[in-house]
Design an enzyme around this catalytic site. Structure first.
Site, short mmCIF file in Angstrom:
data_model
loop_
_atom_site.label_atom_id
_atom_site.label_comp_id
_atom_site.label_asym_id
_atom_site.label_seq_id
_atom_site.Cartn_x
_atom_site.Cartn_y
_atom_site.Cartn_z
CG HIS A 9 37.58 8.76 108.19
ND1 HIS A 9 38.72 8.11 107.78
CD2 HIS A 9 36.70 7.80 108.53
CE1 HIS A 9 38.53 6.81 107.86
NE2 HIS A 9 37.31 6.59 108.31
CG LEU A 10 41.54 14.78 109.13
CD1 LEU A 10 42.80 14.45 108.37
CD2 LEU A 10 41.71 16.05 109.93
CB SER A 11 37.60 14.06 104.15
OG SER A 11 37.95 12.68 104.05
CG HIS B 126 38.75 3.23 102.38
ND1 HIS B 126 37.61 3.59 103.07
CD2 HIS B 126 39.52 4.36 102.33
CE1 HIS B 126 37.68 4.88 103.39
NE2 HIS B 126 38.83 5.36 102.97
CD GLU C 35 35.97 3.99 110.20
OE1 GLU C 35 35.56 2.84 110.46
OE2 GLU C 35 35.82 4.53 109.08
CG ASN D 204 42.26 9.22 110.00
OD1 ASN D 204 42.00 8.40 109.12
ND2 ASN D 204 42.36 10.51 109.78
NE ARG E 4 37.79 12.45 99.84
CZ ARG E 4 39.04 12.27 100.25
NH1 ARG E 4 39.30 12.10 101.54
NH2 ARG E 4 40.03 12.27 99.38
N PRO F 234 48.53 5.79 106.99
CG PRO F 234 47.98 4.56 105.11
CD PRO F 234 47.83 4.57 106.59
CG ASN F 235 49.99 9.00 102.34
OD1 ASN F 235 51.18 9.14 102.09
ND2 ASN F 235 49.24 8.09 101.75
NE ARG G 197 54.08 17.19 99.67
CZ ARG G 197 55.16 17.64 100.31
NH1 ARG G 197 55.07 18.67 101.11
NH2 ARG G 197 56.32 17.03 100.17
CE1 TYR H 131 41.89 13.82 103.61
CE2 TYR H 131 43.76 14.24 102.18
CZ TYR H 131 42.65 13.49 102.51
OH TYR H 131 42.31 12.42 101.74
CB ALA I 229 44.43 4.64 102.02
#
Ligand code: CA2
Length: 154
Positions: free
Chosen positions: A104-106, A84, A102, A78, A111, A9-10, A17, A22, A81
Site C-alpha cells: 500500500h502507498l499509505s 478490505h 501485499e 496493491n 487510517r 480500483p482507482n 487526484r 497518495y 479497497a
C-alpha cells in the site's frame, strides 16, 4: 523468471487526484520505474490494473502454472479497497498458490478502522504499507529476495 504487479480500483488515478494522500507519481511512472528495477534484478515484470474485481481474479488465474498459464513466480498486489473486502481475490491468490506481497502507498493502520483488516495479509509473504511509491520498490525487493532464498530466481 516472471513476476506480476497488480493494482486495484482507482489506482489508475494516481498522480492525477489527491496527491497529498497518495503522492504525485502516476501509475504509469511507478510501473516503468518498477520494470527498470526488476530488469536490474534480472527478472521480468508484467503490470495490470483494473477497477473490476472479476478482472483481477481472471488476471491472477492466468498467472498460474506452466501447463495452463504463464507460470508467474510471484505477485505484487496493491488491491486498493478490495484489500478490505474481497474474499474472491484472496481465494484466487490462494487458488493459484503463487507467493505474493501485499503493498500500500499509505499506512493503512494509521487510517480508518475499516482499512485495518486485510483479506490478503495473513497469507502474504509480507506487507509493505506507508512508504508512498517507494512501497512498490520495497515490495519488489522483498519478493525477489524471498524467491531467491527459495531458489526460484537467479
Ligand atoms: O494506500 C493504498 O495503497 C491503498 O491501497 C489505496 C486504496 C485504499 O482503499 C486502501 O485502503 C489503501 C485507495 C486507492 C485510491 O487511489 C486514488 C488515487 C488517486 C486519487 C484518488 C484515489
Amino acid at each position: 523468471m516472471r513476476l506480476l504487479l497488480l493494482n486495484g480500483p482507482n489506482l489508475n488515478l494516481l498522480g492525477l487526484r489527491e496527491p497529498g494522500l497518495y503522492g504525485a507519481s502516476t501509475l504509469a511512472a511507478i510501473e516503468a520505474d518498477l520494470q527498470e528495477r526488476a530488469a536490474d534484478l534480472g527478472v521480468e515484470l508484467a503490470c495490470f490494473q483494473s477497477n473490476h474485481e472479476g478482472a483481477l481474479v481472471d488476471r491472477i488465474q492466468a498467472a498460474r502454472g506452466a501447463e495452463s498459464g504463464e507460470n508467474v513466480a510471484g505477485i505484487l498486489i496493491n488491491a486498493g479497497a478490495f484489500t478490505h473486502t474481497s474474499v474472491a481475490i484472496r481465494d484466487a491468490l490462494l487458488g493459484v498458490a503463487i507467493p505474493y506481497v501485499e503493498l500500500h502507498l499509505s499506512n493503512v493502520h494509521a487510517r480508518e478502522a475499516f482499512r485495518h483488516h486485510s483479506y490478503l495479509a495473513d497469507r502474504a509473504i509480507g506487507v509493505v504499507s506507508g512508504f508512498g511509491s517507494a512501497s512498490y520498490r520495497l515490495a519488489l525487493e522483498g519478493l525477489v529476495g524471498h524467491l531467491q532464498a527459495r531458489g526460484g530466481v537467479g
